[in-house]
Design an enzyme around this catalytic site. Structure first.
Site, short mmCIF file in Angstrom:
data_model
loop_
_atom_site.label_atom_id
_atom_site.label_comp_id
_atom_site.label_asym_id
_atom_site.label_seq_id
_atom_site.Cartn_x
_atom_site.Cartn_y
_atom_site.Cartn_z
CG ASP A 60 -0.40 -0.56 2.45
OD1 ASP A 60 -1.12 -1.28 3.15
OD2 ASP A 60 0.78 -0.28 2.74
CG ASP A 62 0.24 4.07 4.18
OD1 ASP A 62 -0.80 3.75 3.56
OD2 ASP A 62 0.78 3.33 5.01
CG ASP A 137 7.31 0.55 13.15
OD1 ASP A 137 7.73 1.24 12.20
OD2 ASP A 137 6.58 -0.45 12.99
P1 ATP Z 1 3.33 -3.72 5.16
O1 ATP Z 1 4.14 -3.59 3.92
O2 ATP Z 1 3.19 -5.13 5.61
O3 ATP Z 1 2.03 -2.99 5.11
P2 ATP Z 1 4.20 -1.48 6.70
O4 ATP Z 1 5.55 -1.13 7.24
O5 ATP Z 1 3.67 -0.64 5.60
O6 ATP Z 1 4.23 -3.02 6.29
P3 ATP Z 1 1.79 -0.78 8.09
O7 ATP Z 1 1.12 -1.51 9.21
O8 ATP Z 1 1.12 -0.66 6.78
O9 ATP Z 1 3.21 -1.49 7.92
O10 ATP Z 1 2.15 0.66 8.66
C1 ATP Z 1 2.54 1.73 7.85
C2 ATP Z 1 3.60 2.58 8.55
O11 ATP Z 1 3.08 3.12 9.78
C3 ATP Z 1 4.85 1.82 8.96
O12 ATP Z 1 5.77 1.74 7.90
C4 ATP Z 1 5.37 2.66 10.11
O13 ATP Z 1 6.06 3.80 9.65
C5 ATP Z 1 4.09 3.13 10.78
N1 ATP Z 1 3.66 2.24 11.87
C6 ATP Z 1 2.85 1.15 11.74
N2 ATP Z 1 2.66 0.56 12.93
C7 ATP Z 1 3.36 1.27 13.83
C8 ATP Z 1 3.57 1.16 15.25
N3 ATP Z 1 3.01 0.18 15.94
N4 ATP Z 1 4.36 2.10 15.83
C9 ATP Z 1 4.91 3.10 15.12
N5 ATP Z 1 4.77 3.25 13.80
C10 ATP Z 1 4.00 2.35 13.15
MG MG Z 2 1.74 -0.83 4.76
#
Ligand code: ATP
Ligand code: MG
Length: 438
Positions: A60, A62, A137
């Site tokens: 995705d 963002d 994170d």
């Molecule tokens: P994926 O590719 O599996 O979606 P992702 O890193 O994009 O992995 P998401 O859950 O979509 O994970 O979260 C988007 C972003 O939001 C992360 O890249 C991170 O910067 C932030 N984020 C998500 N969860 C947390 C958390 N628990 N604490 C701090 N930042 C977070």
């Molecule tokens: Mg994501």
């Protein structure tokens, strides 16, 4: 804490990174450009930037911006604001959602509670881009792609960690994992999926704070458990959870079984690897995931029962899943489907694909998942089934529903009967509802 290195802002220009606008989702790109031409900062953020820099296809895209939620609502007709404390904009294109958030910062670090807990309740305030990067994170998840200059902006040392394939928390992992213990599960999942190593101090902090996963909300933990199965890296993700002492809190029955059956050599790893390698893996339902995860436990019980001459696979499966499904509030229909998948395994031995019974089995909507489980068990146990290809070719002709799950059947009575005009749980006057419901 001074032992944590504070990186300087790094800006990497277009000529020095691989992100091309062609690889960005066209709708996300339009939002970025629209925001930018309206005079706002517009960054692609999070996992999307990380994956593009790694040459992977992001799941995705963002966006973060300095435009406030109400401005977003005004700029985009297809925008819906969600969340109470922190308002997040969802910009909708058909089935696709582009999450667009206003830069925010961590809640004040001074609100440490009496018991020394720093558990973070979701309560955010708007902030600067730098603050927004630092509330994230892991360093590799905090990179920004700026649509105005096409450069990548790094406030946290994420570029360097991306190059050395290191997953590192932003700031002291002991603090960051206590604030939000789900981050420990995210570390296991992301390191497994990206094939990164988890940096030493984060690993040590995971071991130290593993028990605090109990502070996280049950639905979030449940969701994160299921996310471990995406991307064909569940074996490694569960190995990390086990290695860093989280598994004993998440799925204690599994932890005990792994410890009793030779740790690194436990059969669990073979079954998870077989799931990761199966063609259906990325479409697996939660029922199938649970069936595979628990299968070594089931098998042990079945084998024991077989020795004593009293096999009841359904009863055993139900009982072994009881604690897990109650704790994580797994929907009844998911549990029921898991049991059905286990029960269906006997049919592969009892029938042939071209018999009437076999054909009826194949026509069942659960068949593709049952067949996947059969394949996974064969692979994990290093067995062959001479009929496997016959089962598979016949399936190809039926309309496959790879993520079929039993659904609650509609009870007309309830829908059109006593609940019709009622907006609370009390039965309407005149029904023959028994007085004591307990
Ligand atoms: P994926 O590719 O599996 O979606 P992702 O890193 O994009 O992995 P998401 O859950 O979509 O994970 O979260 C988007 C972003 O939001 C992360 O890249 C991170 O910067 C932030 N984020 C998500 N969860 C947390 C958390 N628990 N604490 C701090 N930042 C977070
Ligand atoms: Mg994501």
């Amino acid at each position: 804490m001074s032992m944590f290195f504070r990186p300087k802002k790094v800006v990497r220009p277009r000529s020095e990174h691989c992100i091309s606008r062609q690889n960005i989702d066209p709708d996300a790109l339009r939002i970025l450009q629209r925001l930018s031409s309206a005079g706002y900062i517009a960054y692609l953020v999070g996992g999307g930037v990380r994956d593009l820099l790694l040459g992977r296809t992001p799941k995705d895209f963002d966006i973060s911006t300095d435009a406030h939620p109400n401005t977003l609502k005004r700029l985009f007709r297809n925008c819906f604001l969600i969340g109470r404390r922190f308002r997040l904009a969802h910009i909708i294109f058909g089935k696709k959602v582009i999450e667009t958030s206003t830069f925010r910062r961590q809640p004040d670090a001074t609100q440490e509670q009496e018991n020394g807990s720093v558990y973070q309740h979701e309560d955010n305030t708007f902030g600067t881009p730098e603050e927004d990067a630092k509330r994230r994170d892991f360093t590799v998840n905090a990179l920004f792609y700026d649509i105005k200059t096409f450069s990548v902006i790094d406030y946290v040392g994420g570029l360097k960690d991306l190059e050395s394939k290191t997953l590192r928390t932003i700031g002291d992992p002991n603090v960051r994992f206590r604030e939000d213990p789900v981050r420990m599960m995210r570390a296991a999942r992301l390191a497994a999926r990206l094939e990164f190593r988890i940096d030493w101090s984060s690993r040590r902090a995971m071991r130290r704070h593993a028990a605090e996963i109990h502070n996280a909300s049950v639905p979030r933990v449940q969701e994160e458990i299921m996310r471990l199965f995406t991307y064909r890296s569940s074996e490694q993700a569960f190995r990390y959870l086990w290695e860093y002492d989280l598994l004993q809190y998440l799925v204690p029955e599994l932890h005990a079984h792994i410890m009793a059956s030779g740790k690194a050599k436990a059969p669990e790893w073979d079954y998870l690897r077989a799931l990761d390698n199966d063609p259906l893996s990325t479409d697996a339902s939660n029922s199938l995931r649970i069936a595979v995860l628990f299968y070594p436990l089931f098998k042990e019980a079945f084998d024991k029962d077989a020795k004593n001459g009293r096999v009841n696979r359904v009863a055993q499966t139900r009982q072994l899943l009881e604690r897990f499904s109650t704790h994580y509030k797994i929907p009844k229909m998911t549990r029921f489907t898991t049991v059905a998948l286990i029960e269906a395994q006997a049919r592969f031995a009892q029938n042939t694909p071209d018999s009437p019974r076999g054909r009826r089995f194949i026509a069942h909507p659960l068949f593709p998942q049952a067949l996947a489980l059969h394949r996974i068990l064969l692979a994990a146990e290093n067995r062959q089934d001479p009929q496997l290809s016959a089962w598979e070719t016949t399936t190809a002709e039926t309309a496959a529903q790879p993520d079929f799950e039993y659904k609650k059947s509609r009870t007309r009575k309830r829908r059109f009967g006593r609940n019709r005009h009622v907006d609370n749980d009390a039965p309407p006057a005149g029904t023959d509802q028994p007085a004591d419901a307990g």
